[in-house]
Motif scaffolding. Sequence first.
Motif, PDB file in Angstrom:
ATOM      1  N   VAL A  47     -20.024  42.326  70.731  1.00  0.00           N
ATOM      2  CA  VAL A  47     -18.858  41.786  71.406  1.00  0.00           C
ATOM      3  C   VAL A  47     -18.485  42.731  72.542  1.00  0.00           C
ATOM      4  O   VAL A  47     -18.685  43.947  72.450  1.00  0.00           O
ATOM      5  CB  VAL A  47     -17.683  41.607  70.430  1.00  0.00           C
ATOM      6  N   GLN A  48     -17.992  42.184  73.625  1.00  0.00           N
ATOM      7  CA  GLN A  48     -17.506  42.981  74.742  1.00  0.00           C
ATOM      8  C   GLN A  48     -16.002  42.841  74.836  1.00  0.00           C
ATOM      9  O   GLN A  48     -15.459  41.740  74.697  1.00  0.00           O
ATOM     10  CB  GLN A  48     -18.162  42.523  76.043  1.00  0.00           C
ATOM     11  N   LEU A  49     -15.333  43.972  75.079  1.00  0.00           N
ATOM     12  CA  LEU A  49     -13.880  43.994  75.151  1.00  0.00           C
ATOM     13  C   LEU A  49     -13.445  44.442  76.540  1.00  0.00           C
ATOM     14  O   LEU A  49     -14.003  45.392  77.093  1.00  0.00           O
ATOM     15  CB  LEU A  49     -13.305  44.949  74.101  1.00  0.00           C
ATOM     16  N   GLN A  50     -12.440  43.791  77.067  1.00  0.00           N
ATOM     17  CA  GLN A  50     -11.910  44.115  78.388  1.00  0.00           C
ATOM     18  C   GLN A  50     -10.403  44.257  78.289  1.00  0.00           C
ATOM     19  O   GLN A  50      -9.707  43.268  78.086  1.00  0.00           O
ATOM     20  CB  GLN A  50     -12.279  43.010  79.380  1.00  0.00           C
ATOM     21  N   ALA A  51      -9.927  45.486  78.434  1.00  0.00           N
ATOM     22  CA  ALA A  51      -8.491  45.750  78.360  1.00  0.00           C
ATOM     23  C   ALA A  51      -7.882  45.764  79.755  1.00  0.00           C
ATOM     24  O   ALA A  51      -8.507  46.236  80.710  1.00  0.00           O
ATOM     25  CB  ALA A  51      -8.234  47.080  77.667  1.00  0.00           C
ATOM     26  N   TYR A  52      -6.673  45.253  79.857  1.00  0.00           N
ATOM     27  CA  TYR A  52      -5.979  45.258  81.146  1.00  0.00           C
ATOM     28  C   TYR A  52      -4.484  45.166  80.894  1.00  0.00           C
ATOM     29  O   TYR A  52      -4.044  44.934  79.760  1.00  0.00           O
ATOM     30  CB  TYR A  52      -6.461  44.109  82.042  1.00  0.00           C
ATOM     31  N   GLY A  53      -3.720  45.366  81.969  1.00  0.00           N
ATOM     32  CA  GLY A  53      -2.264  45.267  81.869  1.00  0.00           C
ATOM     33  C   GLY A  53      -1.541  46.591  81.985  1.00  0.00           C
ATOM     34  O   GLY A  53      -0.311  46.630  81.960  1.00  0.00           O
ATOM     35  N   GLY A  54      -2.274  47.696  82.093  1.00  0.00           N
ATOM     36  CA  GLY A  54      -1.620  48.978  82.255  1.00  0.00           C
ATOM     37  C   GLY A  54      -0.984  49.120  83.625  1.00  0.00           C
ATOM     38  O   GLY A  54      -1.112  48.254  84.486  1.00  0.00           O
ATOM     39  N   GLY A  55      -0.281  50.218  83.797  1.00  0.00           N
ATOM     40  CA  GLY A  55       0.366  50.454  85.076  1.00  0.00           C
ATOM     41  C   GLY A  55       1.364  51.579  84.986  1.00  0.00           C
ATOM     42  O   GLY A  55       1.392  52.332  84.000  1.00  0.00           O
ATOM     43  N   LEU A  56       2.180  51.675  86.030  1.00  0.00           N
ATOM     44  CA  LEU A  56       3.230  52.689  86.109  1.00  0.00           C
ATOM     45  C   LEU A  56       4.569  52.031  85.828  1.00  0.00           C
ATOM     46  O   LEU A  56       4.909  51.006  86.434  1.00  0.00           O
ATOM     47  CB  LEU A  56       3.225  53.323  87.505  1.00  0.00           C
ATOM     48  N   VAL A  57       5.326  52.626  84.925  1.00  0.00           N
ATOM     49  CA  VAL A  57       6.619  52.054  84.553  1.00  0.00           C
ATOM     50  C   VAL A  57       7.593  53.201  84.298  1.00  0.00           C
ATOM     51  O   VAL A  57       7.184  54.300  83.903  1.00  0.00           O
ATOM     52  CB  VAL A  57       6.478  51.151  83.301  1.00  0.00           C
ATOM     53  N   GLN A  58       8.858  52.946  84.535  1.00  0.00           N
ATOM     54  CA  GLN A  58       9.881  53.956  84.261  1.00  0.00           C
ATOM     55  C   GLN A  58      10.193  54.010  82.769  1.00  0.00           C
ATOM     56  O   GLN A  58      10.027  53.016  82.049  1.00  0.00           O
ATOM     57  CB  GLN A  58      11.147  53.656  85.053  1.00  0.00           C
ATOM     58  N   ALA A  59      10.663  55.149  82.339  1.00  0.00           N
ATOM     59  CA  ALA A  59      11.072  55.294  80.950  1.00  0.00           C
ATOM     60  C   ALA A  59      12.101  54.221  80.596  1.00  0.00           C
ATOM     61  O   ALA A  59      13.007  53.928  81.388  1.00  0.00           O
ATOM     62  CB  ALA A  59      11.657  56.684  80.715  1.00  0.00           C
ATOM     63  N   GLY A  60      11.932  53.644  79.420  1.00  0.00           N
ATOM     64  CA  GLY A  60      12.792  52.561  78.983  1.00  0.00           C
ATOM     65  C   GLY A  60      12.262  51.185  79.323  1.00  0.00           C
ATOM     66  O   GLY A  60      12.785  50.174  78.834  1.00  0.00           O
ATOM     67  N   GLY A  61      11.250  51.142  80.146  1.00  0.00           N
ATOM     68  CA  GLY A  61      10.666  49.872  80.563  1.00  0.00           C
ATOM     69  C   GLY A  61       9.662  49.321  79.558  1.00  0.00           C
ATOM     70  O   GLY A  61       9.468  49.880  78.471  1.00  0.00           O
ATOM     71  N   SER A  62       9.032  48.225  79.956  1.00  0.00           N
ATOM     72  CA  SER A  62       8.097  47.526  79.074  1.00  0.00           C
ATOM     73  C   SER A  62       6.801  47.201  79.810  1.00  0.00           C
ATOM     74  O   SER A  62       6.784  47.043  81.036  1.00  0.00           O
ATOM     75  CB  SER A  62       8.714  46.215  78.574  1.00  0.00           C
ATOM     76  N   LEU A  63       5.745  47.106  79.037  1.00  0.00           N
ATOM     77  CA  LEU A  63       4.452  46.626  79.514  1.00  0.00           C
ATOM     78  C   LEU A  63       3.800  45.840  78.393  1.00  0.00           C
ATOM     79  O   LEU A  63       4.052  46.104  77.212  1.00  0.00           O
ATOM     80  CB  LEU A  63       3.521  47.795  79.887  1.00  0.00           C
ATOM     81  N   ARG A  64       2.964  44.899  78.770  1.00  0.00           N
ATOM     82  CA  ARG A  64       2.152  44.202  77.774  1.00  0.00           C
ATOM     83  C   ARG A  64       0.692  44.392  78.128  1.00  0.00           C
ATOM     84  O   ARG A  64       0.253  43.990  79.209  1.00  0.00           O
ATOM     85  CB  ARG A  64       2.480  42.716  77.696  1.00  0.00           C
ATOM     86  N   LEU A  65      -0.029  44.992  77.219  1.00  0.00           N
ATOM     87  CA  LEU A  65      -1.461  45.147  77.370  1.00  0.00           C
ATOM     88  C   LEU A  65      -2.167  43.961  76.723  1.00  0.00           C
ATOM     89  O   LEU A  65      -1.720  43.437  75.700  1.00  0.00           O
ATOM     90  CB  LEU A  65      -1.946  46.437  76.721  1.00  0.00           C
ATOM     91  N   SER A  66      -3.276  43.584  77.341  1.00  0.00           N
ATOM     92  CA  SER A  66      -4.109  42.517  76.792  1.00  0.00           C
ATOM     93  C   SER A  66      -5.536  43.031  76.669  1.00  0.00           C
ATOM     94  O   SER A  66      -5.959  43.906  77.424  1.00  0.00           O
ATOM     95  CB  SER A  66      -4.088  41.288  77.700  1.00  0.00           C
ATOM     96  N   CYS A  67      -6.250  42.469  75.737  1.00  0.00           N
ATOM     97  CA  CYS A  67      -7.653  42.820  75.551  1.00  0.00           C
ATOM     98  C   CYS A  67      -8.400  41.539  75.222  1.00  0.00           C
ATOM     99  O   CYS A  67      -8.189  40.943  74.163  1.00  0.00           O
ATOM    100  CB  CYS A  67      -7.816  43.848  74.449  1.00  0.00           C
ATOM    101  N   ALA A  68      -9.250  41.128  76.147  1.00  0.00           N
ATOM    102  CA  ALA A  68     -10.016  39.899  75.982  1.00  0.00           C
ATOM    103  C   ALA A  68     -11.402  40.228  75.447  1.00  0.00           C
ATOM    104  O   ALA A  68     -12.027  41.203  75.872  1.00  0.00           O
ATOM    105  CB  ALA A  68     -10.117  39.172  77.314  1.00  0.00           C
ATOM    106  N   ALA A  69     -11.866  39.404  74.534  1.00  0.00           N
ATOM    107  CA  ALA A  69     -13.159  39.629  73.901  1.00  0.00           C
ATOM    108  C   ALA A  69     -14.112  38.495  74.202  1.00  0.00           C
ATOM    109  O   ALA A  69     -13.703  37.338  74.367  1.00  0.00           O
ATOM    110  CB  ALA A  69     -12.984  39.769  72.395  1.00  0.00           C
TER     111      ALA A  69
END
Length: 124
Positions: A1-23
């Motif tokens: 299986v191959q995995l591809q992660a994405y959704g990272g970035g720069l965010v200020q403290a207290g903020g939110s991010l959602r990471l995804s990983c497609a297979a």
Amino acid sequence: VQLQAYGGGLVQAGGSLRLSCAASGRPFSSYALGWFRQAPGKEREFVAAISRNGGSSTYYADSVKGRFTISRDNAKNTVYLQMNSLKPEDTAVYYCAARLRAFMSILPTEYDYWGQGTQVTVSS
């Protein structure tokens, strides 16, 4: 299986991010899944994991419990990591991983496949 992660970035403290990983490859529902992270100069550490059946079968590192949520959508072959109330110490490269077992693990050596990682940077 191959995995591809994405959704990272720069965010200020207290903020939110959602990471995804497609297979791609073997049926996604065959795998238990995990998220790990590695900060510069540190070992790779466990963040969260979810069993093959998902649902309530999740487990979190104490450092992220109550702030991060792992989930999976087997129809979309994707696992997610919702990260809220981010802190500077959450800064790291985040990796998704899959193991061909029903149950999750917190040990990186017990995972069979890894994605390439996505950078998360939390500024203070």
